[in-house]
Design an enzyme around this catalytic site. Structure first.
Site, PDB file in Angstrom:
ATOM      1  N   GLU A  98       8.177  -0.004  -2.043  1.00 21.93           N
ATOM      2  CA  GLU A  98       8.096   1.328  -2.661  1.00 21.93           C
ATOM      3  C   GLU A  98       9.303   2.157  -2.234  1.00 21.93           C
ATOM      4  OE1 GLU A  98       4.329   3.404  -2.257  1.00 21.93           O
ATOM      5  OE2 GLU A  98       5.389   5.310  -2.396  1.00 21.93           O
TER       6      GLU A  98
ATOM      7  N   ASP B 207      -6.239   4.909   7.166  1.00 26.08           N
ATOM      8  CA  ASP B 207      -7.096   5.767   6.321  1.00 26.08           C
ATOM      9  C   ASP B 207      -8.560   5.365   6.448  1.00 26.08           C
ATOM     10  OD1 ASP B 207      -4.627   6.581   5.282  1.00 26.08           O
ATOM     11  OD2 ASP B 207      -4.774   5.175   3.609  1.00 26.08           O
TER      12      ASP B 207
ATOM     13  N   ASP C  75       3.635  15.359  -4.192  1.00 28.50           N
ATOM     14  CA  ASP C  75       2.526  14.461  -4.573  1.00 28.50           C
ATOM     15  C   ASP C  75       1.456  15.152  -5.413  1.00 28.50           C
ATOM     16  OD1 ASP C  75       3.603  12.262  -3.291  1.00 28.50           O
ATOM     17  OD2 ASP C  75       2.438  12.505  -1.459  1.00 28.50           O
TER      18      ASP C  75
ATOM     19  N   HIS D 291       9.044  10.145  -5.878  1.00 25.42           N
ATOM     20  CA  HIS D 291      10.164   9.545  -5.141  1.00 25.42           C
ATOM     21  C   HIS D 291      11.370   9.386  -6.063  1.00 25.42           C
ATOM     22  CE1 HIS D 291       7.193   7.548  -2.070  1.00 25.42           C
ATOM     23  NE2 HIS D 291       7.009   8.839  -2.221  1.00 25.42           N
TER      24      HIS D 291
ATOM     25  N   ASP E 245      -1.354   8.379  -6.264  1.00 30.50           N
ATOM     26  CA  ASP E 245      -0.877   8.796  -4.936  1.00 30.50           C
ATOM     27  C   ASP E 245      -0.586  10.286  -5.045  1.00 30.50           C
ATOM     28  OD1 ASP E 245       0.112   9.136  -2.473  1.00 30.50           O
ATOM     29  OD2 ASP E 245       1.715   7.653  -2.609  1.00 30.50           O
TER      30      ASP E 245
ATOM     31  N   GLU F  87       7.049   5.343  -7.449  1.00 30.71           N
ATOM     32  CA  GLU F  87       6.362   6.633  -7.407  1.00 30.71           C
ATOM     33  C   GLU F  87       7.210   7.679  -8.117  1.00 30.71           C
ATOM     34  OE1 GLU F  87       4.514   8.027  -3.740  1.00 30.71           O
ATOM     35  OE2 GLU F  87       5.133  10.049  -4.290  1.00 30.71           O
TER      36      GLU F  87
ATOM     37  N   ASP G 243       2.923   4.511  -8.480  1.00 29.56           N
ATOM     38  CA  ASP G 243       2.213   5.592  -7.800  1.00 29.56           C
ATOM     39  C   ASP G 243       2.332   6.809  -8.702  1.00 29.56           C
ATOM     40  OD1 ASP G 243       1.237   4.175  -5.730  1.00 29.56           O
ATOM     41  OD2 ASP G 243       2.407   5.150  -4.164  1.00 29.56           O
TER      42      ASP G 243
ATOM     43  N   HIS H  91      -4.095   2.697   3.381  1.00 28.22           N
ATOM     44  CA  HIS H  91      -3.410   2.268   4.609  1.00 28.22           C
ATOM     45  C   HIS H  91      -4.537   1.970   5.606  1.00 28.22           C
ATOM     46  CE1 HIS H  91      -0.860   5.465   2.851  1.00 28.22           C
ATOM     47  NE2 HIS H  91       0.185   4.818   3.321  1.00 28.22           N
TER      48      HIS H  91
ATOM     49  N   ASP I 297       8.420  16.031  -1.243  1.00 31.71           N
ATOM     50  CA  ASP I 297       7.452  15.170  -1.906  1.00 31.71           C
ATOM     51  C   ASP I 297       6.105  15.889  -1.981  1.00 31.71           C
ATOM     52  OD1 ASP I 297       6.460  12.778  -2.847  1.00 31.71           O
ATOM     53  OD2 ASP I 297       6.250  11.851  -0.884  1.00 31.71           O
TER      54      ASP I 297
HETATM   55  C1  XLS Z   1       4.790   8.477   0.975  1.00 31.59           C
HETATM   56  C2  XLS Z   1       4.390   7.275   0.270  1.00 31.59           C
HETATM   57  C3  XLS Z   1       3.210   6.518   0.844  1.00 31.59           C
HETATM   58  C4  XLS Z   1       3.130   5.135   0.256  1.00 31.59           C
HETATM   59  C5  XLS Z   1       2.230   4.192   0.994  1.00 31.59           C
HETATM   60  O1  XLS Z   1       5.590   9.272   0.504  1.00 31.59           O
HETATM   61  O2  XLS Z   1       4.170   7.642  -1.060  1.00 31.59           O
HETATM   62  O3  XLS Z   1       2.020   7.222   0.673  1.00 31.59           O
HETATM   63  O4  XLS Z   1       2.721   5.147  -1.075  1.00 31.59           O
HETATM   64  O5  XLS Z   1       2.545   4.112   2.327  1.00 31.59           O
HETATM   65 CA    CA Z   2       3.463   6.426  -2.740  1.00 33.90          CA
HETATM   66 CA    CA Z   3       4.874  10.402  -2.007  1.00 36.28          CA
END
Ligand code: XLS
Ligand code: CA
Ligand code: CA
Length: 441
Positions: free
Chosen positions: A230, A102, A307, A269, A337, A266, A294, A99, A305
């Site tokens: 996404e 970042d 991750d 998600h 991700d 993802e 992702d 992003h 989430d």
């Molecule tokens: C958040 C998302 C984010 C996207 C990009 O949950 O995964 O990181 O991948 O904005």
């Molecule tokens: Ca993501």
């Molecule tokens: Ca995520």
């Protein structure tokens, strides 16, 4: 100067290696078909989780100890670029994603933010000249700053719509400058908390308009990246407009955008939406909408989430099955991700995490490839649906029948005969394939 002086180049050492800083299953140069694993898997490092994230959670401050922590502002951003490229090289990872927030600090004004971005983008471009690593995708962070508290393109406030549009415009220019292969839209704030104060129709129409403007601008500047939506069902917003692939696909079709987008799926998600990862991949694939992944995993015991780095081989196998069937990911890839756990605060953990993720997807790829080669699931499915290959079933799929004809057929039926779905046998077979990969057979 080195940010990771104690870590050498990560090499493939095979399944028997006990070196924690080596790949056990991911051999980048190994070929399956005419592509190497590196070419097919297209791994990417997520800049935010690896170089920006300090491992804060809702109940506690950051724990991460990073060698670039001693810097501030633009110097910090520059140190992160240096560290990032050292990390990419040591891991031989071919892609990265970011992003804009970042890579460069936000300024007091949008103009100042642009200036900071220009400095860092020029630096990244310079580093990319001497490196194999490429930009998989970039995206706009239109969710963290308080100005997005009511949404971005779906905000009730037209000034925020304009501000978000400006950030996407800049993001597309940066993507073009750095040769980005895809461009992602994740609508973390594109949703609502309550209908009591929400004009859902206007918000969704505006979101549609926003995406059209992005498509038009990319065309205007000759940026031919694959656009990706996404999906995520919730978090931070209660209801998100891109709930899952099916919802996102209906949205894209309704607004005439489906030709311009695919999905970035993802894993975490998918599970938040009440689906499996492979369900979302399948839904996208059969509609020719699977663009990128992702790669992470959630914690089934937690409702948010998390991750986590992907280590569940069952899941990576079923995901790779879909990706192989899709003919690969085109301009997309497998972007980690994923973030290390809050307790994994050492810099070495960033390497362990990526090695684990890359090895897990390499295993998934090899197992899924063997399954497909042996036509294991294809034969099971063909057998299960054989009633549609002859007689009344064939008439149904060929459109040669109607309710009257079907009624006449049904009235003459004796008892309907079923066959077992053999789920346990199938799962045991899957285990057999997984264990064979472990044995290196
Ligand atoms: C958040 C998302 C984010 C996207 C990009 O949950 O995964 O990181 O991948 O904005
Ligand atoms: Ca993501
Ligand atoms: Ca995520």
């Amino acid at each position: 100067m080195s940010y990771f002086p104690n870590i050498n180049q990560i090499e493939y050492e095979g399944p028997k290696s006990t070196n924690p800083f080596a790949f056990k299953f991911y051999n980048p140069q190994e070929k399956i078909g005419d592509q190497t694993l590196e070419e097919f898997l297209r791994f990417g490092v997520a800049y935010w989780h690896t170089f920006t994230q300090d491992l804060t959670d809702p109940f506690g401050s950051g724990t991460a100890i990073r060698p670039w922590d001693k810097f501030k502002g633009l110097d910090l951003a520059k140190a992160r670029v240096e560290a990032a490229f050292e990390f990419f090289e040591k891991l031989s990872v071919p892609y990265f994603c970011f992003h804009e927030v970042d890579i460069a600090p936000e300024g007091d004004s949008l103009r100042e933010t642009y200036k900071n971005l220009d400095i860092i983008v020029a630096m990244i471009k310079d580093y990319m000249k001497d490196s194999k690593v490429k930009l998989l995708w970039n995206t706009a962070n239109n969710f963290t700053n308080p100005r997005f508290l009511h949404g971005a393109a779906s905000s009730n406030n037209a000034d925020v719509f304009a501000y978000s549009a400006a950030k996407v415009k800049k993001g597309l220019e940066i993507g073009k400058e750095l040769g980005g292969e895809s461009y992602v839209f994740w609508g973390g704030r594109e949703g609502y908390e309550t209908l009591l104060n929400t004009d859902m129709k206007l918000e969704m129409d505006n979101l549609g308009r926003f995406f059209h403007m992005a498509v038009d601008y990319a065309k205007e500047i000759g940026f031919d990246a694959q656009f990706l939506i996404e999906p995520k069902p919730k978090e931070p917003t209660t209801h998100q407009y891109d709930f899952d692939v099916a919802t996102g696909y209906a949205f894209l079709q309704h607004y005439g955008l489906d030709k311009h987008f695919k999905f970035n799926i993802e894993a975490n998600h998918a599970t938040l939406a009440g689906h499996t990862f492979e369900h979302e991949l399948r839904y996208a694939r059969i509609h020719n909408m699977l663009g990128s992944v992702d790669a992470n995993q959630g914690d089934p015991l937690l409702g948010w989430d998390t991750d986590e780095f992907p280590t569940d081989l069952y899941s990576t196998t079923l995901a790779m099955y879909e990706i192989i069937k899709n003919g690969g990911l085109g301009k997309g890839g497998l972007n980690f991700d994923a973030k290390v756990r809050r307790g994994s605060f050492e810099v070495e953990d960033l390497f362990h995490a990526h090695i684990a993720g890359m090895d897990s997807f390499a295993v998934g790829y090899k197992v899924a490839n063997q399954l497909i080669k042996d036509q294991v699931l294809e034969n099971i499915v063909a057998e299960r649906y054989k009633s549609y290959t002859e007689g009344i079933g064939l008439d149904i799929v060929e459109g040669k029948t109607d309710l009257k004809k079907l009624e006449a057929y049904a009235l003459d039926l004796d008892e309907i005969q079923h066959e077992s779905g053999k789920l346990e046998r199938i799962k045991a077979t899957l285990n057999q394939y997984l264990l064979r990969a472990f044995a290196g057979e």
